[in-house]
Design a protein around this motif. Structure first.
Motif, PDB file in Angstrom:
ATOM      1  N   HIS A 303       0.841  -1.184   0.000  1.00 14.86           N
ATOM      2  CA  HIS A 303       0.000   0.000   0.000  1.00 14.86           C
ATOM      3  C   HIS A 303       0.883   1.243   0.000  1.00 14.86           C
ATOM      4  N   ARG A 304       0.360   2.306  -0.597  1.00 16.78           N
ATOM      5  CA  ARG A 304       1.063   3.587  -0.539  1.00 16.78           C
ATOM      6  C   ARG A 304       0.249   4.551   0.307  1.00 16.78           C
ATOM      7  N   PHE A 305       0.885   5.086   1.339  1.00 18.78           N
ATOM      8  CA  PHE A 305       0.247   6.039   2.226  1.00 18.78           C
ATOM      9  C   PHE A 305       0.922   7.394   2.039  1.00 18.78           C
ATOM     10  N   SER A 306       0.141   8.457   2.035  1.00 16.73           N
ATOM     11  CA  SER A 306       0.730   9.780   1.879  1.00 16.73           C
ATOM     12  C   SER A 306      -0.079  10.797   2.651  1.00 16.73           C
ATOM     13  N   GLY A 307       0.574  11.896   3.013  1.00 18.25           N
ATOM     14  CA  GLY A 307      -0.070  12.964   3.756  1.00 18.25           C
ATOM     15  C   GLY A 307       0.922  14.075   4.008  1.00 18.25           C
ATOM     16  N   ALA A 308       0.550  15.000   4.903  1.00 17.68           N
ATOM     17  CA  ALA A 308       1.433  16.119   5.215  1.00 17.68           C
ATOM     18  C   ALA A 308       2.747  15.658   5.822  1.00 17.68           C
ATOM     19  N   TRP A 309       2.767  14.466   6.380  1.00 18.27           N
ATOM     20  CA  TRP A 309       3.954  13.910   7.031  1.00 18.27           C
ATOM     21  C   TRP A 309       4.908  13.246   6.029  1.00 18.27           C
ATOM     22  N   GLY A 310       4.504  13.101   4.764  1.00 15.12           N
ATOM     23  CA  GLY A 310       5.354  12.473   3.761  1.00 15.12           C
ATOM     24  C   GLY A 310       4.635  11.378   3.013  1.00 15.12           C
ATOM     25  N   GLU A 311       5.396  10.403   2.540  1.00 12.26           N
ATOM     26  CA  GLU A 311       4.834   9.309   1.753  1.00 12.26           C
ATOM     27  C   GLU A 311       5.641   8.051   2.026  1.00 12.26           C
ATOM     28  N   VAL A 312       4.969   6.900   2.067  1.00 17.04           N
ATOM     29  CA  VAL A 312       5.660   5.639   2.336  1.00 17.04           C
ATOM     30  C   VAL A 312       4.923   4.505   1.626  1.00 17.04           C
TER      31      VAL A 312
END
Length: 836
Positions: A303-312
């Motif tokens: 899965h790809r997660f992203s937000g104001a904290w970055g992306e992983v």
């Protein structure tokens, strides 16, 4: 010109959403399978049947919509054209396809796509708007149909009521191999007067071409009375014969894939089996079909997660945690199955360099007693590049690592890893705090969890600049997963049992040292069945000093909840409770739990079956407990200590929410930095309190006869519930942070949860240690709502402490004088701790 993009789907898909929509596709597909009847040619289309194109169509629409939103119109149009081929009934794909054609001034494409969108979703405002825009579209050079498909679909728009035009469009699509679109057009032709037998023959052939033999059979059954017996009878027999051949293989394959994907309902499993049937009917081998089926359901995919904290990019065993929007909590957190390994991301204060990081971290985590246990070290540096549009690093980023010592409530003082990431080495933008757990099986599992964390960190792309939330947080809180256990000895003498939800209004208590994780669709392993609610493993020492270990590296225990078959207690034949993970296990006897269950009042009946493992090197305890219409099964692979009474006690705690349950072998007194100081009865006979509950901020007096219950689903144990056998109930709610110490504001907040203003109003504020308190009373309103006394406490120093709300409910048989005493105690029960 502003055309409409469909809101029929979430056009900003986040990580994990694709799996949700793919699962939804399986559920959605079964809605009308047995009700096939051509009416408008859309609502009752045979294409509502399950087929693999649903998942692919959703994914392509997601990608195409994203391209449109980012001004990559040509790319988006190409993807959306493919999406409608895969799933012709997904209205948002047609809506957004018409929007793309409007943008590129393709008149015929825009009109036809908008027409289909209107047929599929007549009330959708985007479809209505786009059709009107397409009709008004005036392109300078005009548009020429360049192929047979475009020409045929253009004629459909011009002669919508002519069945021949729909048949021609179907033939053009069929020639391209677009069989599902051909079915949709043929159905539309029939509703407009086309000859049923001729169009029907083509529909059946199109469905068979894509492996939808069952759908073809359903179509023939629906119109059996309108079709000539020959050759339709032979067609139906051929379809049934084909299905009978592949059905057993599809059942095995579908049930396995459904279990891995977390699909437990009958319709979900049947939908997955039908997907398997189609894949096999297309000529794929069992191995190919199984792999493709798991892919369609999102099993085993990163899965790809992203937000104001970055992306992983994370492996499938990682799942996001629901985090309340609180400045002190992390921006996001991921947990790894089985749930005791976690990484949390915090916004780093803008402009604070690594050289000052130690002081910042200790200050922000001061309430958790943070200190640095190691020097900062580089953990990965390199050339940093970033995407200005995405706002995050796209290549190697700067990384610094240290080890923190923190107070984690019942886990004691634990060592955890902290990472500072940023585009530039000197200016971090995000702080990551990582907890690694051993899943209750020792050093080898801890090493596996640590490796998983390292892989996750290797793909983490930090934001270019610190998220805006960084400035609003004065202090940080690290949410600790309920499954996490510090690397220490767990002793039933001192550590609390914990309460876990099984869903369906059921609860169970588990001993200390047992790692337990709720089973969810995105968080399962191959050992979980569709009815599994908890996965568990761990070790502890019981009150008699017996060392207990449940599970091993290969085996885990479970708690299942199933609907009980009427008339079956689940105890008549314990030897049939063979553990599903060890079918060769040998039955050794059983223990009747009926009498102790009835004595503690949690269940009607139950039994424990004892087995000696064959594949598992140890003993199996399989408990079954009857709770009205539900059957709770607890499967324990016991490596050591199978004689411990604690393992039998687990079955006694299975109960419905609201039931008191048996008294816990160890009081829930130290959980979440909460301690319970019970008074010596002989020394305090005149004191109306049972003891004092001490939390991180306040002390709360506990009335006599009340038991303490903490909320293990929360970060801090609140709301705290005090229960008495007579039905008396106290509940203490924490409102944090106390952004305002304005007492009227908090009183209105209490009134909102109580159903209105108190009849006699609120008392004048009374000073307590560290704050003020105001009280009110509510009279009984029938049997459903007993009398209540409430208290609201606010701190003197707003912003640094929480506000608290206590509501006391009158129990049955409580005299007026006793109730008056309890109300006075509710008023005087709470006070802020010194020095906190």
């Amino acid at each position: 010109m502003q055309c409409g993009l469909s809101s029929g789907m979430d056009v900003e898909f986040k990580a994990g959403a694709t799996r949700f929509w793919r699962t939804l596709a399986v559920l959605f597909a079964l809605g009308s399978v047995s009700q096939v009847a051509i009416g408008a040619g859309v609502d009752d289309s045979i294409l509502w049947s399950v087929h693999p194109g649903r998942a692919r169509g959703l994914a392509l629409t997601e990608l195409g919509t994203d391209a449109l939103q980012n001004d990559r119109t040509e790319e988006g149009l190409t993807l959306l054209r493919q999406a409608v081929v895969e799933d012709p009934l997904f209205a948002p794909a047609w809506v957004n396809m018409s929007a793309a054609c409007i943008r590129t001034c393709q008149v015929r494409c825009a009109r036809f796509a908008a027409l289909i969108a209107r047929l599929l979703a007549p009330e959708a405002p985007q479809a209505v708007r786009n059709l009107q825009l397409a009709m008004d579209l005036d392109c300078p050079a005009g548009e020429q149909a360049t192929d047979e498909v475009a020409s045929a679909e253009s004629r459909v728009f011009e002669r919508q009521g002519d069945p021949a035009s729909w048949v021609e469009a179907a033939a053009a699509r069929r020639e391209r191999g677009h069989h599902l679109l051909a079915v949709l057009y043929e159905e539309a032709a029939v509703t407009r007067g086309a000859e049923l037998s001729a169009s029907g023959a083509r529909i059946v052939e199109d469905l068979a071409a894509v492996g939808m033999w069952r759908a073809a059979g359903d179509w023939m059954d629906a119109f059996a009375d309108q079709l000539p017996e020959e050759p339709w009878r032979k067609r139906r027999a051929a379809s049934a014969s084909r299905l009978a051949t592949i059905r057993p293989i599809a059942e095995t394959m579908g049930e396995s894939a459904a279990r891995l994907a977390g699909l437990g309902g009958d319709e979900e499993i049947e939908g997955t089996i039908r997907l398997a049937e189609i894949l096999l009917a297309r000529g794929e081998t069992a191995e190919q079909a199984a792999a493709r089926l798991e892919g369609l359901l999102g099993v085993g995919q990163p899965h790809r997660f992203s937000g104001a904290w970055g992306e992983v990019t994370a492996d499938p065993e990682w799942s996001p945690v629901e985090i309340p929007r609180d400045p002190g909590l992390p921006l996001m957190a991921l947990r790894r199955f089985p749930g005791d390994t976690q990484i949390a991301a915090y916004a780093w204060p803008p402009g604070v360099p690594v050289s000052a990081a130690s002081d910042v971290i200790v200050e922000r985590f001061a309430q958790m007693g943070a200190s640095l246990a190691a020097e900062w070290a580089d953990c990965g540096t390199g050339r940093s590049e970033h995407d200005e549009n995405a706002g995050m690093a796209r290549e190697a980023s700067a990384c610094h690592k240290t080890v923190l010592e923190m107070e984690l409530g019942t886990e004691g003082r634990a060592s955890i890893d902290a990472y500072l990431l940023g585009v530039e080495a000197a200016t971090p933008t995000v702080l990551l705090v990582a907890l690694a757990g051993d899943a209750g099986c020792g050093p080898s599992c801890l090493a596996e969890a640590s490796d998983a964390l390292e892989r996750l960190l290797a793909s983490w792309m930090p934001p270019v600049s610190a998220p805006s939330e960084a400035a609003s947080a004065r202090s940080w809180v690290l949410p600790v997963p309920r499954a996490w256990q510090a690397q220490r000895k767990h002793d039933e003498h001192h550590d609390p049992w914990r309460t876990f939800s099984l869903g369906q209004g059921l609860l169970i208590d588990l001993p200390p040292g047992i790692v337990a994780t709720a089973i969810e669709p995105s968080w399962r392993d191959a050992n979980a069945s569709p009815s599994t609610r908890l996965w568990l493993r761990g070790a502890f020492e019981d009150q008699r000093g017996v060392k207990v270990r449940v599970g091993s590296e290969r085996f885990a225990g479970w708690v299942d909840v199933r609907t009980r078959v009427p008339g079956a207690l689940g105890r008549d034949e314990p030897r049939s409770f063979v553990p599903r993970l060890d079918p060769g296990a040998q039955f050794r006897g059983s223990t009747d739990l009926g009498k102790p269950l009835r004595r503690v009042g949690t269940a009607a009946d139950g039994v424990v079956a004892h087995f000696r493992g064959q594949q598992f090197d140890g003993a199996w305890l399989i408990s079954r407990v009857v709770l009205e219409d539900d059957l709770v099964e607890i499967g324990l692979p016991v490596s050591e200590g199978s004689s411990s009474n604690a393992l039998l006690w687990m079955a006694l705690t299975a109960r419905r929410e609201g039931a008191a349950g048996p008294p816990a072998p160890v009081d829930l007194s130290h959980l979440y930095e909460v301690s319970y100081k019970r008074f010596d009865t002989r020394a305090s006979r005149t004191d109306p309190r049972e003891g004092i509950l001490v939390t991180s901020e306040v002390e709360i007096g506990v009335p006599r006869g009340f038991r303490v219950s903490l909320n293990t689903s929360s970060i801090d144990g609140f709301p705290i519930t005090l229960r008495a056998e007579n039905g008396g109930l106290w509940q203490a709610e924490r409102w944090h942070p106390a952004a305002s110490a304005d007492l009227p504001v908090r009183q209105r907040q209490a009134e909102a949860s109580l159903g209105g203003r108190p009849p006699a109003g609120w008392s004048d504020p009374k000073r307590i240690r560290g704050g003020v308190v105001s009280t009110a009373s509510y009279a009984a309103s029938g049997d459903e709502q007993p009398a209540r006394c409430v208290a609201v406490a606010v701190p003197e120093d707003a912003g640094s402490r929480s506000a608290f709300f206590i509501v006391a409910r009158r129990g049955e048989g409580v005299s007026d004088s006793q109730w008056k005493l309890q109300c006075r105690l509710a008023r005087d029960a709470i006070r802020y701790r010194r020095g906190r």
